[in-house]
Design a protein around this motif. Structure first.
Motif, PDB file in Angstrom:
ATOM      1  N   ASN A 159       0.962  -0.888  -0.171  1.00 27.80           N
ATOM      2  CA  ASN A 159       0.178  -0.024  -0.054  1.00 27.80           C
ATOM      3  C   ASN A 159       0.903   1.082  -0.006  1.00 27.80           C
ATOM      4  O   ASN A 159       1.763   1.276   0.735  1.00 27.80           O
ATOM      5  CB  ASN A 159      -0.862  -0.018   1.186  1.00 27.80           C
ATOM      6  N   PRO A 160       0.534   2.109  -0.844  1.00 27.66           N
ATOM      7  CA  PRO A 160       1.504   3.345  -1.074  1.00 27.66           C
ATOM      8  C   PRO A 160       1.696   4.167   0.246  1.00 27.66           C
ATOM      9  O   PRO A 160       2.523   4.962   0.459  1.00 27.66           O
ATOM     10  CB  PRO A 160       0.878   4.164  -2.401  1.00 27.66           C
ATOM     11  N   PHE A 161       0.486   4.230   0.814  1.00 27.20           N
ATOM     12  CA  PHE A 161       0.565   4.832   2.272  1.00 27.20           C
ATOM     13  C   PHE A 161       1.323   4.568   3.471  1.00 27.20           C
ATOM     14  O   PHE A 161       1.507   5.237   4.222  1.00 27.20           O
ATOM     15  CB  PHE A 161      -1.111   5.009   2.840  1.00 27.20           C
ATOM     16  N   ALA A 162       1.768   3.236   3.204  1.00 27.01           N
ATOM     17  CA  ALA A 162       2.825   2.546   4.118  1.00 27.01           C
ATOM     18  C   ALA A 162       4.245   3.445   3.988  1.00 27.01           C
ATOM     19  O   ALA A 162       4.698   3.876   5.004  1.00 27.01           O
ATOM     20  CB  ALA A 162       3.262   1.329   3.837  1.00 27.01           C
ATOM     21  N   LEU A 163       4.583   3.832   2.623  1.00 31.54           N
ATOM     22  CA  LEU A 163       5.563   4.739   2.425  1.00 31.54           C
ATOM     23  C   LEU A 163       5.449   6.090   2.766  1.00 31.54           C
ATOM     24  O   LEU A 163       6.105   6.888   3.277  1.00 31.54           O
ATOM     25  CB  LEU A 163       6.008   4.622   0.870  1.00 31.54           C
ATOM     26  N   VAL A 164       4.232   6.610   2.531  1.00 32.45           N
ATOM     27  CA  VAL A 164       3.822   8.151   3.030  1.00 32.45           C
ATOM     28  C   VAL A 164       3.893   8.222   4.480  1.00 32.45           C
ATOM     29  O   VAL A 164       4.592   9.190   4.804  1.00 32.45           O
ATOM     30  CB  VAL A 164       2.493   8.518   2.414  1.00 32.45           C
ATOM     31  N   THR A 165       3.388   7.203   5.309  1.00 32.57           N
ATOM     32  CA  THR A 165       3.769   7.191   6.674  1.00 32.57           C
ATOM     33  C   THR A 165       5.094   7.107   6.956  1.00 32.57           C
ATOM     34  O   THR A 165       5.404   7.993   7.956  1.00 32.57           O
ATOM     35  CB  THR A 165       2.840   6.029   7.218  1.00 32.57           C
ATOM     36  N   VAL A 166       6.013   6.423   6.514  1.00 28.60           N
ATOM     37  CA  VAL A 166       7.335   6.323   6.807  1.00 28.60           C
ATOM     38  C   VAL A 166       8.083   7.721   6.509  1.00 28.60           C
ATOM     39  O   VAL A 166       8.658   8.228   7.141  1.00 28.60           O
ATOM     40  CB  VAL A 166       8.147   5.282   6.028  1.00 28.60           C
ATOM     41  N   ALA A 167       7.698   8.406   5.302  1.00 29.07           N
ATOM     42  CA  ALA A 167       8.205   9.393   5.057  1.00 29.07           C
ATOM     43  C   ALA A 167       7.899  10.655   5.891  1.00 29.07           C
ATOM     44  O   ALA A 167       8.795  11.347   6.420  1.00 29.07           O
ATOM     45  CB  ALA A 167       7.775   9.919   3.551  1.00 29.07           C
ATOM     46  N   HIS A 168       6.688  10.756   6.275  1.00 28.26           N
ATOM     47  CA  HIS A 168       6.156  11.526   7.174  1.00 28.26           C
ATOM     48  C   HIS A 168       7.124  11.317   8.687  1.00 28.26           C
ATOM     49  O   HIS A 168       7.413  12.268   9.338  1.00 28.26           O
ATOM     50  CB  HIS A 168       4.806  11.363   7.740  1.00 28.26           C
ATOM     51  N   LEU A 169       6.938  10.299   9.199  1.00 23.26           N
ATOM     52  CA  LEU A 169       7.752   9.778  10.636  1.00 23.26           C
ATOM     53  C   LEU A 169       9.067  10.312  10.248  1.00 23.26           C
ATOM     54  O   LEU A 169       9.725  10.812  11.307  1.00 23.26           O
ATOM     55  CB  LEU A 169       7.505   8.588  10.828  1.00 23.26           C
ATOM     56  N   LEU A 170       9.816   9.878   9.442  1.00 26.41           N
ATOM     57  CA  LEU A 170      11.212  10.204   9.060  1.00 26.41           C
ATOM     58  C   LEU A 170      11.517  11.645   9.071  1.00 26.41           C
ATOM     59  O   LEU A 170      12.548  12.229   9.507  1.00 26.41           O
ATOM     60  CB  LEU A 170      11.760   9.316   7.999  1.00 26.41           C
ATOM     61  N   THR A 171      10.489  12.611   8.256  1.00 29.19           N
ATOM     62  CA  THR A 171      10.599  13.764   8.418  1.00 29.19           C
ATOM     63  C   THR A 171      10.710  14.413   9.923  1.00 29.19           C
ATOM     64  O   THR A 171      11.517  15.229  10.238  1.00 29.19           O
ATOM     65  CB  THR A 171       9.610  14.396   7.563  1.00 29.19           C
ATOM     66  N   GLN A 172       9.759  14.242  10.578  1.00 27.94           N
ATOM     67  CA  GLN A 172       9.928  14.537  11.886  1.00 27.94           C
ATOM     68  C   GLN A 172      10.929  14.061  12.675  1.00 27.94           C
ATOM     69  O   GLN A 172      11.478  14.894  13.427  1.00 27.94           O
ATOM     70  CB  GLN A 172       8.397  13.956  12.844  1.00 27.94           C
ATOM     71  N   LYS A 173      11.610  12.829  12.290  1.00 31.08           N
ATOM     72  CA  LYS A 173      12.651  12.390  13.308  1.00 31.08           C
ATOM     73  C   LYS A 173      14.203  13.208  12.794  1.00 31.08           C
ATOM     74  O   LYS A 173      14.952  13.175  13.725  1.00 31.08           O
ATOM     75  CB  LYS A 173      12.595  10.960  12.981  1.00 31.08           C
ATOM     76  N   ASP A 177      18.462  17.992  10.867  1.00 33.94           N
ATOM     77  CA  ASP A 177      19.574  17.160  10.588  1.00 33.94           C
ATOM     78  C   ASP A 177      19.512  16.789   9.021  1.00 33.94           C
ATOM     79  O   ASP A 177      18.912  15.587   8.575  1.00 33.94           O
ATOM     80  CB  ASP A 177      19.511  15.891  11.321  1.00 33.94           C
ATOM     81  N   ALA A 178      20.074  17.617   8.010  1.00 36.49           N
ATOM     82  CA  ALA A 178      19.736  17.572   6.626  1.00 36.49           C
ATOM     83  C   ALA A 178      20.702  15.952   6.255  1.00 36.49           C
ATOM     84  O   ALA A 178      20.267  15.533   5.466  1.00 36.49           O
ATOM     85  CB  ALA A 178      20.580  18.532   6.092  1.00 36.49           C
ATOM     86  N   HIS A 179      21.816  15.807   6.874  1.00 40.39           N
ATOM     87  CA  HIS A 179      22.561  14.444   6.646  1.00 40.39           C
ATOM     88  C   HIS A 179      21.560  13.283   6.831  1.00 40.39           C
ATOM     89  O   HIS A 179      21.393  12.493   5.697  1.00 40.39           O
ATOM     90  CB  HIS A 179      23.760  14.275   7.107  1.00 40.39           C
ATOM     91  N   ARG A 180      20.999  13.083   7.953  1.00 45.32           N
ATOM     92  CA  ARG A 180      20.026  11.874   8.159  1.00 45.32           C
ATOM     93  C   ARG A 180      18.914  11.970   7.228  1.00 45.32           C
ATOM     94  O   ARG A 180      18.321  10.976   6.743  1.00 45.32           O
ATOM     95  CB  ARG A 180      19.782  11.953   9.686  1.00 45.32           C
ATOM     96  N   ARG A 181      18.309  13.105   7.058  1.00 50.13           N
ATOM     97  CA  ARG A 181      17.180  13.100   6.119  1.00 50.13           C
ATOM     98  C   ARG A 181      17.494  12.728   4.630  1.00 50.13           C
ATOM     99  O   ARG A 181      16.735  12.284   4.151  1.00 50.13           O
ATOM    100  CB  ARG A 181      16.486  14.449   6.254  1.00 50.13           C
ATOM    101  N   HIS A 182      18.725  13.337   4.286  1.00 53.12           N
ATOM    102  CA  HIS A 182      19.179  12.658   2.835  1.00 53.12           C
ATOM    103  C   HIS A 182      19.189  11.317   2.855  1.00 53.12           C
ATOM    104  O   HIS A 182      18.849  10.654   1.825  1.00 53.12           O
ATOM    105  CB  HIS A 182      20.325  13.561   2.706  1.00 53.12           C
ATOM    106  N   VAL A 183      19.815  10.753   4.016  1.00 49.09           N
ATOM    107  CA  VAL A 183      20.057   9.209   3.998  1.00 49.09           C
ATOM    108  C   VAL A 183      18.533   8.488   4.069  1.00 49.09           C
ATOM    109  O   VAL A 183      18.617   7.503   3.311  1.00 49.09           O
ATOM    110  CB  VAL A 183      20.908   8.765   5.033  1.00 49.09           C
ATOM    111  N   ALA A 184      17.696   9.008   4.561  1.00 52.56           N
ATOM    112  CA  ALA A 184      16.198   8.385   4.746  1.00 52.56           C
ATOM    113  C   ALA A 184      15.523   8.732   3.433  1.00 52.56           C
ATOM    114  O   ALA A 184      14.884   7.671   2.906  1.00 52.56           O
ATOM    115  CB  ALA A 184      15.533   9.086   5.868  1.00 52.56           C
ATOM    116  N   LYS A 185      15.723   9.944   2.688  1.00 49.00           N
ATOM    117  CA  LYS A 185      15.012   9.906   1.616  1.00 49.00           C
ATOM    118  C   LYS A 185      15.481   9.019   0.297  1.00 49.00           C
ATOM    119  O   LYS A 185      14.809   8.526  -0.517  1.00 49.00           O
ATOM    120  CB  LYS A 185      15.137  11.459   1.298  1.00 49.00           C
ATOM    121  N   TRP A 186      16.916   9.134   0.523  1.00 51.28           N
ATOM    122  CA  TRP A 186      17.482   8.076  -0.607  1.00 51.28           C
ATOM    123  C   TRP A 186      17.012   6.786  -0.338  1.00 51.28           C
ATOM    124  O   TRP A 186      16.946   6.060  -1.384  1.00 51.28           O
ATOM    125  CB  TRP A 186      19.007   8.549  -0.326  1.00 51.28           C
TER     126      TRP A 186
END
Length: 326
Positions: A159-173, A177-186
Motif C-alpha cells: 500500500n503506497p500509504f505505508a511509504l507516505v507514513t514512513v516519509a512523514h515519520l522520518l521527516t519529523q525524526k 539534521d539534513a544528513h540523516r534526512r538525505h539518507v532516509a530520503k535516498w
C-alpha cells in the motif's frame, strides 16, 4: 527549513483515496462499494465550513461513496488530517458532522488521521449534556505515531500509504539534521524504483515524498544526481527530470519571479529556467562539464526546443546528437 506537510497530503489522498481508506480505516473501506465512483465535494464542504474556526490542520475532505448495502444507498465520509494539537479539534469534528448531515440528510462518518508528533493527544469524542438531553459524537482516529516502531515492516507493504507514513515519520525524526534526512530520503527513493508499480503511481508517490522530506539545496542536488544515476543504470525513467526535478525547480522559480514580474509571466519564465537547469544537469552527467558555448545555447533556447532536447538526451551518444537539427 520549514517542513510542508499540507500540499502533499491533499494530493496523495485525492489520487489514491481507496488505498488511503484501506490502510488507515480498513473497517470503513470494507463497507464501501469501490466498484462505483466516489466524489470529492470540496466546494460544497468549503461552503459549509468557511465561517468556522478551522485551526491548524493538514486537510479536510468530504467524499460521497456508495455502500455495499445495495440499491442507491450513498453516504458521506468526512475526513480530517490534523497536523498539531488543537484543544477544539473534537468540537470541530462535531460541528462539521452535523452541518454536513443538515445539508444532505444522509449518514456521515467523520474519520480523523492525527499526524502530530505527540503520542498522548488522542481526541476521539465530543459531548455535552443539558436538562436530561445529551449530544455526543464518537469518531475513529488513527495516530501516525503508533507506526513509529514499525518502519521496517511498513517498507515491505504494497500500500503506497505505508511509504507516505514512513516519509512523514522520518521527516519529523530528522528535523534539523539534513544528513540523516538525505539518507532516509535516498532509501525511500531507491525502494520506489524497486516496486513493481505503474509509472504514474511511482511519480505521484515520489512527488509526495519529495515535498514532505524537504532538503537544503546542496543536499537536494546530491539526491538529484543519485536519481539520474539510478535512471541510467536501471533504464527506469519513472521520475524523469522534467516531471520531478523540473516541477520542483519550476514552481520555486515561478514563485520567486511571480513576486517581481507578475504570476502568469513568472510561471512561464520559471518553467523555461527549470527546463534549462534540468537539461544542463542531464548533459553534464552524461558528457561532462559543459563549456560556455553550450550554456549560451541552452540560455537562448525556447521552451519547445528545450523540451525536444530533454527527450533526446537519454539516448544520445554525444552532444551533437542532442542538438542536431532533424
Amino acid at each position: 527549513m520549514d517542513d510542508d506537510f499540507d500540499t502533499p497530503w491533499k494530493e496523495v489522498v485525492m489520487h489514491h483515496f481507496p488505498e488511503f481508506m484501506a490502510f488507515y480505516f480498513p473497517v470503513a473501506h470494507a463497507a464501501i462499494d469501490w466498484s462505483r465512483p466516489h466524489d470529492f465535494l470540496d466546494q460544497e464542504f468549503a461552503a459549509l465550513t468557511r465561517d468556522a474556526e478551522l485551526g491548524k490542520r493538514l486537510l479536510d475532505k468530504l467524499v460521497r461513496v456508495h455502500t455495499l448495502a445495495g440499491g442507491e444507498q450513498w453516504v458521506l465520509v468526512h475526513l480530517e488530517v490534523q497536523g498539531r494539537h488543537d484543544a477544539d479539534f473534537a468540537e470541530r469534528i462535531f460541528v462539521y458532522n452535523y452541518r454536513v448531515y443538515d445539508r444532505y440528510r444522509r449518514p456521515v462518518a467523520s474519520l480523523a488521521l492525527l499526524t502530530d508528533a505527540s503520542k498522548r493527544w488522542r481526541p476521539c469524542a465530543f459531548s455535552y449534556r443539558l436538562f436530561g438531553c445529551e449530544m455526543r459524537i464518537d469518531f475513529p482516529i488513527v495516530k501516525l505515531q503508533d507506526y513509529a516502531g514499525r518502519v521496517d515492516e511498513l517498507l515491505t507493504l504494497d500500500n503506497p500509504f505505508a511509504l507516505v507514513t514512513v516519509a512523514h515519520l522520518l521527516t519529523q525524526k530528522t528535523k534539523g539534521d539534513a544528513h540523516r534526512r538525505h539518507v532516509a530520503k535516498w532509501r525511500l527513493t531507491k525502494l520506489l524504483y524497486e516496486r513493481d508499480w505503474d509509472r504514474q503511481r511511482i511519480i505521484n508517490l515520489y512527488r509526495v515524498i519529495d515535498w514532505i522530506m524537504a532538503l537544503p539545496p546542496e543536499w537536494d542536488a546530491r539526491l538529484r544526481h543519485g536519481i539520474l544515476y539510478l535512471e541510467r543504470r536501471k533504464t527506469m525513467p519513472y521520475m524523469s527530470s522534467i516531471e520531478r526535478i523540473g516541477m520542483e525547480i519550476g514552481m520555486k522559480k515561478g514563485e520567486e519571479l511571480g513576486r517581481r514580474i507578475g504570476w502568469e509571466r513568472g510561471l512561464q519564465e520559471g518553467r523555461r529556467e527549470a527546463m534549462e537547469e534540468v537539461l544542463a544537469l542531464l548533459l553534464s552527467q552524461r558528457f561532462g562539464e559543459l563549456d560556455e558555448s553550450v550554456r549560451e545555447l541552452l540560455a537562448a533556447a525556447t521552451v519547445e526546443r528545450l523540451g525536444e532536447w530533454i527527450k533526446r538526451s537519454p539516448g544520445a551518444g554525444s552532444l551533437w546528437e542532442v542538438f542536431a537539427e532533424k
